[in-house]
Write a protein that holds these residues in place. Structure first.
Motif, PDB file in Angstrom:
ATOM      1  N   ALA A 193       0.951  -1.138   0.031  1.00  0.00           N
ATOM      2  CA  ALA A 193      -0.016  -0.031  -0.137  1.00  0.00           C
ATOM      3  C   ALA A 193       0.682   1.284  -0.030  1.00  0.00           C
ATOM      4  O   ALA A 193       1.864   1.093  -0.291  1.00  0.00           O
ATOM      5  CB  ALA A 193      -0.907   0.006   1.154  1.00  0.00           C
ATOM      6  N   GLY A 194       0.321   2.493   0.207  1.00  0.00           N
ATOM      7  CA  GLY A 194       1.074   3.591   0.405  1.00  0.00           C
ATOM      8  C   GLY A 194       2.233   3.824   0.927  1.00  0.00           C
ATOM      9  O   GLY A 194       2.666   2.981   1.650  1.00  0.00           O
ATOM     10  N   VAL A 195       2.849   4.941   1.090  1.00  0.00           N
ATOM     11  CA  VAL A 195       4.020   5.246   1.422  1.00  0.00           C
ATOM     12  C   VAL A 195       4.283   4.794   2.831  1.00  0.00           C
ATOM     13  O   VAL A 195       5.585   4.191   2.911  1.00  0.00           O
ATOM     14  CB  VAL A 195       4.209   6.784   1.653  1.00  0.00           C
ATOM     15  N   SER A 196       3.698   4.949   3.721  1.00  0.00           N
ATOM     16  CA  SER A 196       4.044   4.354   5.292  1.00  0.00           C
ATOM     17  C   SER A 196       4.209   2.868   5.187  1.00  0.00           C
ATOM     18  O   SER A 196       4.567   2.435   6.157  1.00  0.00           O
ATOM     19  CB  SER A 196       2.958   4.808   6.136  1.00  0.00           C
ATOM     20  N   ALA A 197       3.637   2.351   4.366  1.00  0.00           N
ATOM     21  CA  ALA A 197       3.879   0.507   4.191  1.00  0.00           C
ATOM     22  C   ALA A 197       5.379   0.268   4.207  1.00  0.00           C
ATOM     23  O   ALA A 197       5.584  -0.893   4.265  1.00  0.00           O
ATOM     24  CB  ALA A 197       2.933   0.029   2.954  1.00  0.00           C
TER      25      ALA A 197
END
Length: 361
Positions: A193-197
Motif C-alpha cells: 500500500a501507500g508510502v508508510s507501508a
C-alpha cells in the motif's frame, strides 16, 4: 506553481473506483530460498534518476542494511544524482549497468519504489531482466505501476497507494487489485500500500530472510509493535476538507516557506527521509537538507546525500532535531505540522502517506 506542487496536486485529484478485497492470505511473506552460493541474499534497491519517492527508496534500504541479514545495494538507472520526491537528492552506489557487470546472475530481491516516470524504458527492461533471472520483485507503494508496466502483474493479486486506484484499474485490468493489505505476495511478486507501508514490509522482508526473532529485534529497535499486513485501504480519502486544504495551501503562495534539516556525516537517513517527506507534502513548505557546504554526506547506512550549503539559504527556518523512535516519527511530525499550520494540513499529509495517526485512533 512549482513543478513539485503540480505533481503532488495531480496525484490527489483523481476519482477512484473501489478495489476488490483480498481473500484469506498468509500473514507472512514467503521464506527466502537460497539460490546462489552467497552468505546472505543480495537486495538491490533501484531508483529512477529524474524522480523517485524518498521514503519508498530509503526505508527499505536503511532497514535491511541495519538488520545485517542481506547485502543491500543502492542503485540508480543512470549515473549521477537522483532527485527524490517530494524532497532531497541522493547519489546511488552504482547504476544498473555497473550492477549487472558485477552480478550477471542477478539479485535475490529487487525493491522498486514509486517513480514519476513509471514507463521509463531502461527501468522496465532491467526489472523484467531481474524477474526473468529469478529475483523476487518488491513494488513499494506505486512501484506497483512499474511492475504493471513491466508485465509482472498480469493475472496476479496486487495492491498500491489508494490514490492511484483508478489509474491501476484502467491500466492493468488483468490484475486483481485489493485494498485490505499493507503488503501482499503473489508468487515472487510483492506489492504494498501507500508510502508508510515501506516500514512494515521491510520488517516482513527481514522475517522472510532471517526469521521472526531477527525481525522482532529490528521492530523493537524502531518502536514498531506490529508489522502484519492487515490494513484498511478503503478508509483513506481526501474528502472535501482535503481538497480544500491542498488548494488553499497551494494557492496561498505568500505563506510558502523553505524548511531546513541540518545533516552531518553519519546522519540517520531513516529519520531524515520520514521528516523531509512529511513536511514536503503540506503544499506550503519545501524541505532542504542543509550542511556547511555542498560536500556529499554519507549517512549511517551508507547512502550518499547531496546537501544544500547553509550560506545559500540564510533566511531558512530550521526544523529542530528529534529523538522519537522511528515508528513514531510520522505521528510526531504530523503533530508538528498541525501546530505550525493547522490540523487540516496534517490530515492532508497523513492521507498522502496512507497513514492512520495514532493520535486519531
Amino acid at each position: 506553481m512549482s513543478r513539485l506542487a503540480t505533481l503532488l496536486l495531480a496525484c490527489l485529484f483523481f476519482c477512484h473506483p473501489l478495489p476488490l478485497r483480498a481473500d484469506e492470505a498468509p500473514e507472512r511473506l514467503p521464506a527466502y530460498q537460497k539460490r546462489f552460493e552467497r552468505e546472505r541474499p543480495l537486495v538491490a534497491v533501484i531508483g529512477e534518476n529524474r524522480m523517485t519517492e524518498l521514503v519508498d527508496y530509503v526505508l527499505p534500504y536503511g532497514l535491511l542494511k541495519r538488520s545485517s541479514v542481506a547485502e543491500v545495494v543502492a542503485l540508480s538507472t543512470r549515473p549521477g544524482p537522483m532527485q527524490m520526491m517530494p524532497a532531497l537528492r541522493l547519489l546511488a552506489e552504482a547504476d544498473i549497468v555497473g550492477f549487472d557487470r558485477r552480478h550477471p546472475e542477478g539479485a535475490d530481491y529487487i525493491v522498486v519504489p514509486a517513480v514519476h516516470y513509471s514507463d521509463d524504458p531502461q527501468l522496465l527492461r532491467w526489472v523484467r531482466q531481474q524477474a526473468a533471472k529469478g529475483a523476487t520483485v518488491v513494488g513499494i507503494c506505486d512501484g506497483a505501476l512499474v511492475l504493471g508496466e513491466a508485465g509482472l502483474l498480469e493475472g496476479r493479486r496486487a495492491t498500491g497507494h489508494w490514490y492511484s486506484r483508478g489509474q491501476r484499474e484502467d491500466d492493468f485490468p488483468g490484475t486483481r487489485w485489493v485494498s485490505d493489505r499493507r503488503y501482499l505476495a503473489d508468487g515472487k511478486v510483492i506489492t504494498t500500500a501507500g508510502v508508510s507501508a515501506a516500514i512494515p514490509v521491510s520488517i516482513a522482508l527481514v522475517e522472510a530472510i532471517a526469521g521472526t526473532d531477527r525481525a522482532q529485534a529490528l521492530a523493537t529497535g524502531i518502536g514498531l509493535a506490529d508489522w502484519s499486513p492487515r490494513h484498511d485501504g478503503d478508509a483513506f480519502a481526501l474528502g472535501a476538507g482535503g481538497y480544500l486544504a491542498a488548494a488553499g495551501n497551494l494557492l496561498s503562495f505568500w505563506r510558502h516557506e523553505e524548511l531546513g534539516l541540518e545533516v552531518r556525516q553519519g546522519e540517520d537517513e531513516l529519520a531524515l527521509a520520514l521528516r523531509a517527506d512529511a513536511w514536503s507534502r503540506t503544499f506550503r513548505s519545501e524541505v532542504l537538507a542543509l550542511a556547511a557546504d555542498a560536500s556529499p554526506i554519507r549517512t549511517a547506512s551508507g547512502l550518499v546525500l547531496l546537501p544544500e550549503p547553509m550560506a545559500a539559504h540564510p533566511g531558512i527556518t530550521h526544523l529542530q532535531p528529534t529523538d522519537a523512535p522511528l515508528a513514531r516519527l510520522f505521528d510526531q511530525t504530523l503533530g508538528a505540522i498541525a501546530e505550525r499550520y493547522d490540523p487540516a494540513t496534517a490530515a492532508l499529509v497523513a492521507a498522502q502517506l496512507e497513514y492512520a495517526p495514532a493520535l486519531n485512533e
